[in-house]
Enzyme design. Sequence first.
Site, PDB file in Angstrom:
ATOM      1  N   HIS A 136       0.827  -1.204   0.000  1.00 52.25           N
ATOM      2  CA  HIS A 136       0.000   0.000   0.000  1.00 52.25           C
ATOM      3  C   HIS A 136       0.863   1.257   0.000  1.00 52.25           C
ATOM      4  CE1 HIS A 136      -3.395  -2.613   1.200  1.00 52.25           C
ATOM      5  NE2 HIS A 136      -4.139  -1.654   0.682  1.00 52.25           N
ATOM      6  N   LYS A 140      -0.698   5.000   4.445  1.00 54.01           N
ATOM      7  CA  LYS A 140      -1.596   4.093   5.169  1.00 54.01           C
ATOM      8  C   LYS A 140      -1.078   3.873   6.586  1.00 54.01           C
ATOM      9  CE  LYS A 140      -4.116  -0.261   4.709  1.00 54.01           C
ATOM     10  NZ  LYS A 140      -5.399   0.427   4.975  1.00 54.01           N
TER      11      LYS A 140
END
Length: 239
Positions: A136, A140
Amino acid sequence: MKIALLGYGKMGKIIEKIAQERDHEICLRLTSENREALTTLKSSNADVAIDFSTPEAAADNLKACFAQGVPVVCGTTGWLKAWDDVILQMTENKGTLLYASNFSIGVNLFFQLNEKLAQIMHPHAKAYQPTIEEVHHVHKKDAPSGTAISLAEGIIKHWPDKTSWTLTGEKKSEKQLAINAVRKDEVPGTHSIEYKSNIDSIIIQHVAYSREGFALGAVLTAEWLPRQKGLKTMAEFLR
């Protein structure tokens, strides 16, 4: 419909765009700077709320929705330690919640594929061992991702030799399913399941190209949710 956005970061703005394209009205945009507006959900005539906030704010946001009789779609991850308390509040207030670690239609089909593959592979557990990798963007906050946790739980359900999941660097037992969490650039989300033996590997993977798939799924479920009651799931929505 009138939609309250609980969280107005990148995802909130994409949800707003898609919702407005589908002729919905955004009646509230909640940020860290106007938290007091959380008490105005009912007076803003919100038909439904969509929460893509932060792990720290999500539980309180959901409880406020239940207290004010507003059904809520929640895509925030990292708050599940408060799950039992939130569900208790939902039940006591006869509220409505659809929580999902991922609202992408493709990812939810991937969840089903993941469980099916685990069923097929488990008879060969002596030869093949499963691992998960999720990649990700660097912004995040939680690791592993909620989607990776859902995938791990799907494998564990059909793999009695595995009793829990853990991050790769924290693995202490063969009974733990390892999840490798990578944070890289602006990657929207890539999840890979690998079954590896001494002679080969079997890999399935879902790659998100943008956040729009997650946002569209959230809006579609928000359109469906006001006709429901209690705790709902993406599987029920897809049926």
